[in-house]
Design a protein around this motif. Structure first.
Motif, short mmCIF file in Angstrom:
data_model
loop_
_atom_site.label_atom_id
_atom_site.label_comp_id
_atom_site.label_asym_id
_atom_site.label_seq_id
_atom_site.Cartn_x
_atom_site.Cartn_y
_atom_site.Cartn_z
N LEU A 1 39.65 43.00 -37.67
CA LEU A 1 38.56 42.59 -36.81
C LEU A 1 37.32 42.35 -37.44
O LEU A 1 36.55 41.50 -36.80
CB LEU A 1 38.74 43.58 -35.69
CG LEU A 1 39.46 43.81 -34.81
CD1 LEU A 1 39.47 44.91 -33.59
CD2 LEU A 1 40.07 42.50 -34.23
N LEU B 1 35.93 38.91 -36.56
CA LEU B 1 34.85 38.64 -35.62
C LEU B 1 33.43 38.61 -36.48
O LEU B 1 32.38 38.35 -35.74
CB LEU B 1 34.52 40.14 -34.83
CG LEU B 1 35.63 40.28 -34.04
CD1 LEU B 1 35.38 41.65 -33.42
CD2 LEU B 1 36.01 39.45 -32.84
N VAL C 1 33.41 48.07 -32.65
CA VAL C 1 33.43 46.77 -32.32
C VAL C 1 32.60 46.55 -30.96
O VAL C 1 31.88 45.69 -30.94
CB VAL C 1 35.07 46.31 -32.06
CG1 VAL C 1 35.09 45.03 -31.37
CG2 VAL C 1 35.79 46.18 -33.25
N ALA D 1 28.96 44.45 -30.09
CA ALA D 1 29.23 43.41 -29.16
C ALA D 1 28.11 43.00 -28.25
O ALA D 1 27.54 44.22 -27.86
CB ALA D 1 30.73 43.66 -28.35
N PRO D 2 27.65 41.82 -27.99
CA PRO D 2 28.34 40.64 -28.57
C PRO D 2 27.32 40.00 -29.68
O PRO D 2 27.53 39.26 -30.48
CB PRO D 2 28.23 39.68 -27.43
CG PRO D 2 27.06 39.82 -26.54
CD PRO D 2 26.91 41.72 -26.79
N TRP E 1 28.64 40.09 -33.19
CA TRP E 1 29.86 39.35 -33.64
C TRP E 1 29.36 37.48 -34.01
O TRP E 1 28.27 37.18 -33.67
CB TRP E 1 30.75 38.93 -32.50
CG TRP E 1 31.30 40.32 -32.05
CD1 TRP E 1 31.15 41.37 -32.46
CD2 TRP E 1 32.24 40.33 -31.04
NE1 TRP E 1 31.91 42.41 -31.66
CE2 TRP E 1 32.24 41.67 -30.79
CE3 TRP E 1 32.78 39.55 -29.98
CZ2 TRP E 1 33.49 42.25 -29.79
CZ3 TRP E 1 33.67 39.92 -28.95
CH2 TRP E 1 34.17 41.33 -28.79
N TRP F 1 29.97 33.97 -33.71
CA TRP F 1 31.02 33.16 -33.02
C TRP F 1 31.55 32.07 -33.76
O TRP F 1 32.82 31.74 -33.26
CB TRP F 1 30.05 32.66 -31.77
CG TRP F 1 29.76 33.92 -30.84
CD1 TRP F 1 28.41 34.50 -30.72
CD2 TRP F 1 30.60 34.49 -30.12
NE1 TRP F 1 28.76 35.38 -29.74
CE2 TRP F 1 29.89 35.70 -29.31
CE3 TRP F 1 32.09 34.42 -29.69
CZ2 TRP F 1 30.80 36.47 -28.39
CZ3 TRP F 1 32.72 35.40 -28.92
CH2 TRP F 1 31.86 36.50 -28.21
N VAL G 1 34.75 33.75 -35.04
CA VAL G 1 35.46 33.95 -34.02
C VAL G 1 36.31 32.88 -33.73
O VAL G 1 37.51 32.89 -33.45
CB VAL G 1 34.81 34.68 -32.54
CG1 VAL G 1 35.82 34.69 -31.53
CG2 VAL G 1 34.03 35.97 -33.09
N ALA H 1 37.95 34.61 -41.81
CA ALA H 1 38.37 34.79 -40.42
C ALA H 1 39.88 34.32 -40.59
O ALA H 1 40.67 34.87 -40.02
CB ALA H 1 37.66 33.92 -39.59
#
Length: 553
Positions: A191, A195, A213, A217-218, A221, A223, A226, A405
């Motif tokens: 993760l 993320l 995690v 968030a968020p 993270w 994006w 992701v 990722a």
């Protein structure tokens, strides 16, 4: 009474039955010296035996299989190196030398050699408790080579001394639970890359990971990471579904990881996405494996830690590889020599440790692809090694544009198959104690650590063995009507007991540890049989059981 045997002969016979049940030297008896020499070479190098009948038709199947498993090995090797907290090039190094060594020494024609998820996670979690891989990466890498060396020593010693039966103490149920828990733990560890998180917990249990995690968030993270990770994960899972529905399309799933790696790397390169927050793989050094003999700790404070980690990792790697080898050997109807297999895996990891590799073993996913691609011999491992060699020599600098990722997505999609829900349900229906052992290993791995899960698996396996030895199953037998067959009255309700006689079957050898239990069970049943109960029967029953116990012990 039979004549009393010579004590030395009794000990020799028992030792031979325990360690040499297959009489490995029988093929040398009565053979000339030249023939014995050739048989000895073939025993050490099985390639000399099957290589005599090798032809172009077999090579065609092996070439296709080798190309297919290489497409899996390259991206997985990079990912599993990161799982073990090592630089990515060590995953490629481990996909070059060990498969080449195994092709000459191994006895299985279906096993594909390389780093595997469970062993990489186990090594990473155990090594990290000794040395911080971020604060001291050089010492951490040296300790990894040391653990790999002693993993190979452990495996080779088990094969040389023919102690392979020790790995059978891990029951199938506990392995199912441990593998499932390890798969979830591995997925959770990915993760961070999936993320795009910069801060992440060093712990591997589910509570710590999920807390880390959701705490970030968020805003913590990334994006873009992701989106990239989710897109390729969906693609990989779809290809797995297609391959599962149509076995002939197995190659779609096999080439999907490498395809994802190439496409994602090219996308980042042309868009310069790494400048917009997309995290990429660090620089991978170009060239083949450098020697690492001087890197191994043979003295000092880290030696004992290296031995401990090596023994544990070596046993788990051996268990996984032997299970895979036996599975495919039974499917293809050929014999797998377990002790030779242990020796070959041990030598492979010893050579790997001095050529900058970490622990490698047989991979279930790559071996399954190897089998479905039509492999005929161990040559696909050689083909895979050559392709990894070309990657190391030519294109490793390009991996600097590979997004983390995508690597995380490849690993997550690979470990999904380790969660065998159908097997767990079958274990629950068959044996409730086995299911508890499976569940205990799973919970220990997911909620604490891989080491605790493994410890629980070992303890529960031994507990079941002790329970079965000290409390054997005893059945009362009855006669099946109109036959001379006697079966358990619990399983066959139509079976009838013989009037005046109690017939029992003990589903285990009678030892000193269970003889009293057997005696008490039989006496209790006799107490319920009024027709049999009298003062003369009890001493006779006790005497017979004592005699059986003494002789068996």
């Amino acid at each position: 009474m039979p004549r009393r045997q010579n004590l030395f002969k009794e000990i020799s016979a028992a030792t031979k039955e325990m360690f040499f049940p297959d009489d490995p030297l029988r093929q040398y008896k009565g053979q000339p010296r030249s023939k014995k020499f050739m048989l000895g070479l073939q025993s050490i190098f099985p390639i000399l035996e099957w290589g005599r009948d090798y032809n172009l038709i077999k090579f065609k199947g092996d070439l296709i299989a080798g190309l297919t498993i290489a497409s899996l090995s390259i991206p997985q090797g990079i990912g599993y190196a990161k799982l073990a907290n090592l630089s990515p090039q060590y995953g490629l190094y481990s996909g070059f030398v060990p498969p080449l060594v195994y092709a000459f020494l191994g006895t299985s024609r279906d096993i594909a050699i390389g780093p595997v998820a469970v062993v990489s996670l186990l090594m990473g979690s155990m090594l990290r408790t000794v040395i911080d891989p971020v604060a001291n990466p050089a010492a951490y890498t040296r300790l990894a080579f040391t653990a790999t060396f002693f993993a190979g020593i452990t495996q080779a010693a088990l094969g040389f001394f023919r102690l392979g039966f020790l790995i059978d103490f891990l029951s199938h149920a506990t392995i199912i639970g441990f593998m499932g828990g390890a798969a979830i733990t591995i997925g959770l560890q990915q993760l961070k890359g999936f993320l795009g998180m910069l801060t992440f917990t060093p712990n591997s249990d589910i509570v710590s990971v999920m807390t880390s995690v959701f705490t970030n968030a968020p805003h913590g993270w990334s994006w873009p990471n992701v989106v990239i990770g989710a897109s390729f994960l969906v693609f990989l899972l779809i290809t797995k579904y297609i391959a599962k529905k149509n076995k002939k399309l197995f190659w779609v799933s096999a080439i999907a990881p490498l395809t994802s790696l190439i496409v994602a790397t090219f996308f980042v390169f042309i868009t310069k996405a790494q400048q917009n927050g997309v995290q990429t793989v660090s620089y991978i050094q170009k060239g083949i494996n450098p020697p690492s003999t001087n890197e191994i700790y043979f003295t000092g404070t880290y030696l004992l830690s290296g031995i401990k980690i090596g023994v544990v990792a070596g046993m788990i790697a051996l268990t996984e590889s032997i299970a895979i080898g036996r599975t495919f050997a039974s499917v293809n109807d050929y014999q797998l020599d377990g002790n030779k297999e242990m020796m070959s895996l041990g030598v492979m990891n010893i050579i790997g440790s001095v050529t900058s590799c970490f622990v490698t073993t047989g991979s279930f996913s790559r071996s399954a692809v190897n089998y479905m691609a039509g492999c005929k011999t161990a040559v696909p491992n050689i083909v895979m090694s050559i392709l990894v060699l070309l990657v190391l020599e030519l294109i490793t600098p390009a991996f600097v544009y590979t997004p983390n990722a995508v690597i995380s997505s490849i690993i997550i999609s690979a470990v999904v198959s380790l969660i065998d829900i159908k097997a767990a349900i079958q274990i629950f229906k068959t044996d409730k104690f086995d299911f508890l052992a499976c569940l205990g290993a799973f919970i220990g791995t997911v909620f604490d650590s891989v080491e605790i899960g493994l410890l629980i698996a070992v303890c529960l396996s031994f507990a079941k063995i002790l329970l079965q030895v000290t409390r054997p199953r005893i059945a009362i037998l009855g006669n099946i009507p109109r036959s001379t067959v006697y079966r358990s009255i619990d399983q066959y309700p139509e079976a009838s007991k013989v009037p005046g006689v109690l017939i029992v079957r003990v589903d285990s050898a009678i030892y000193f540890s269970n003889s009293n239990y057997v005696r008490e069970r039989i006496l209790r049943w006799l107490t319920d049989e009024d027709a049999l109960l009298n003062g003369e029967n009890l001493p006779r029953i006790e005497f017979l059981i004592f005699e059986m116990s003494r002789k068996k012990s």
